[in-house]
Scaffold this motif. Structure first.
Motif, PDB file in Angstrom:
ATOM      1  N   LEU A 197       0.789  -1.236   0.000  1.00 40.29           N
ATOM      2  CA  LEU A 197       0.000   0.000   0.000  1.00 40.29           C
ATOM      3  C   LEU A 197       0.820   1.286   0.000  1.00 40.29           C
ATOM      4  CD1 LEU A 197      -2.688  -1.101   2.620  1.00 40.29           C
ATOM      5  CD2 LEU A 197      -2.937  -1.020   0.134  1.00 40.29           C
ATOM      6  N   TRP A 211      -3.727   7.365  -1.575  1.00 33.70           N
ATOM      7  CA  TRP A 211      -3.200   6.118  -1.021  1.00 33.70           C
ATOM      8  C   TRP A 211      -3.127   6.130   0.506  1.00 33.70           C
ATOM      9  CZ3 TRP A 211       1.230   6.813   1.874  1.00 33.70           C
ATOM     10  CH2 TRP A 211       1.884   8.046   1.692  1.00 33.70           C
ATOM     11  N   LEU A 214      -3.965   2.947   3.509  1.00 30.95           N
ATOM     12  CA  LEU A 214      -2.766   2.547   4.247  1.00 30.95           C
ATOM     13  C   LEU A 214      -2.983   2.718   5.745  1.00 30.95           C
ATOM     14  CD1 LEU A 214       0.234   1.806   4.587  1.00 30.95           C
ATOM     15  CD2 LEU A 214       0.778   4.226   4.230  1.00 30.95           C
ATOM     16  N   THR A 218      -5.260   0.107   7.218  1.00 32.96           N
ATOM     17  CA  THR A 218      -4.640  -1.216   7.306  1.00 32.96           C
ATOM     18  C   THR A 218      -3.637  -1.288   8.453  1.00 32.96           C
ATOM     19  OG1 THR A 218      -4.908  -1.514   4.921  1.00 32.96           O
ATOM     20  CG2 THR A 218      -3.373  -2.978   6.033  1.00 32.96           C
TER      21      THR A 218
END
Length: 355
Positions: free
Chosen positions: A20, A34, A38, A41
């Motif tokens: 990621l 992005w 990220l 996660t």
């Protein structure tokens, strides 16, 4: 030294970042889209609150495991406040305060900045260059309460922020607190002060810098073996080989001193003079390595490495910006010199040997 559990945590972080936060991919994304997946996660994996005990809302990892995460984050030049959230959670936990979900940062992040707490519990003061402040929901603050210190958690929305950026393009804000009521506060541990916080921040930046240096060495060696000039790879030329050897030396030095500082903090109960020597020395040496390593890497890559489209600048600019966080090398060199002069070399240096 890293243990098996540290390696497992580091491998988990590396897999997430590779999926990621690959620098080649995110370098092409201009709107930062992005970052949200990220952060979600890494939050699900418990990485941002790794230094917070489970009873305070964290994942309860040790200091060594957290430093292992930061080393990997440095190898990816991570441009989200993972290090800052880790450190903020750690600071709150030292005062027995529960951390909140979401990105956090901490203040003060520069020498000579002070935040005070009044009799009514309100915070006042100014902290310069607080990393990622405008991208965070909360700030963990170390405030002076007379001769003691208190740790407080404040809402970013209750503070005044300027719109600042460092040379890497990351948010770095002047945060002004004007009688801000904290969400919670508690006394800091005995003996814990602004210098202790700066030492922890310096060790964090040193570990990240060493990780970034590892990556630019790998990038430089790969490029030297692929780039052909005069019908052979430039890595075959003696001048380039010498530069790569110098870069490898800088990387080795940065890894050694940052690892030693992280180990010292992980094993020590307080920020004593031995920890001071380790963390200050690490910040001085890794900052020097960042400057020297960046120059060597860009020389190997030539003009291509300076372009906005190339991935190299993500690492070199971020390393150079980290030099100023939590005290630059000049500040720590002067502080280290003062302590040695005050105690005497014969008394001061054996502190490290005894660890």
């Amino acid at each position: 030294m890293p243990g098996e559990k540290d390696h497992i945590v580091a491998e988990t972080a590396a897999r997430i970042f590779a999926d990621l936060a690959d620098p080649q991919t995110i370098n092409k994304v201009e709107n930062g889209a992005w970052k949200a997946p990220l952060w979600q996660t890494i939050s699900d994996a418990g990485l941002p609150l790794a230094w917070v005990p489970e009873n305070l809302g964290g994942s309860g990892a040790g200091l060594a495991e957290g430093f292992a995460i930061l080393a990997v984050a440095g190898r990816f030049a991570l441009a989200v406040p993972l290090a800052e959230t880790l450190a903020a959670g750690w600071l709150l936990a030292r005062a027995g305060l529960q951390a909140l979900a979401g990105p956090m940062t901490l203040a003060p992040a520069r020498p000579n900045d002070r935040i005070t707490i009044g009799a009514d519990g309100a915070l006042s003061g100014r902290a310069a260059a607080v990393p990622f402040a405008q991208d965070c929901a909360h700030i963990a603050v170390l405030a002076a309460d007379g001769g003691r210190r208190r740790v407080a958690l404040v809402n970013v929305k209750d503070c005044r922020l300027n719109d600042g950026r460092n040379i890497a393009g990351d948010a770095t804000n002047v945060v002004t607190l004007d009688r801000v009521k904290p969400k919670r506060s508690a006394p800091a541990p005995d003996g814990f002060d602004e210098t202790s916080l700066l030492l922890m921040g310096s060790a964090i930046r040193s570990v990240e810098t060493a990780g970034a240096l590892e990556t630019i060495l790998s990038l430089s060696v790969r490029y030297a073996n692929e780039r052909v000039a005069f019908e052979r790879p430039i890595g075959k030329f003696q001048a380039v080989q010498q530069n790569l050897a110098r870069l490898a030396g800088e990387v080795a030095a940065a890894l050694a001193v940052s690892g030693s500082a992280a180990d010292a903090i992980a094993q020590a109960e307080t920020f004593d003079e031995a920890v001071f020597l380790e963390a200050a020395s690490a910040k001085i040496r890794t900052a020097e390595a960042a400057a020297e390593g960046s120059a060597i890497a860009h020389q190997v890559f030539g003009a291509i490495g300076f372009t906005q489209e190339h991935v190299l600048h993500r690492f070199t600019l971020r390393m150079l910006s980290w030099r100023d966080d939590f005290g630059n090398e000049s500040y720590w060199a002067a502080e280290l010199g003062r302590r040695v002069a005050a105690r005497g070399a014969d008394e001061f240096w054996p502190l490290v040997a005894s660890r």
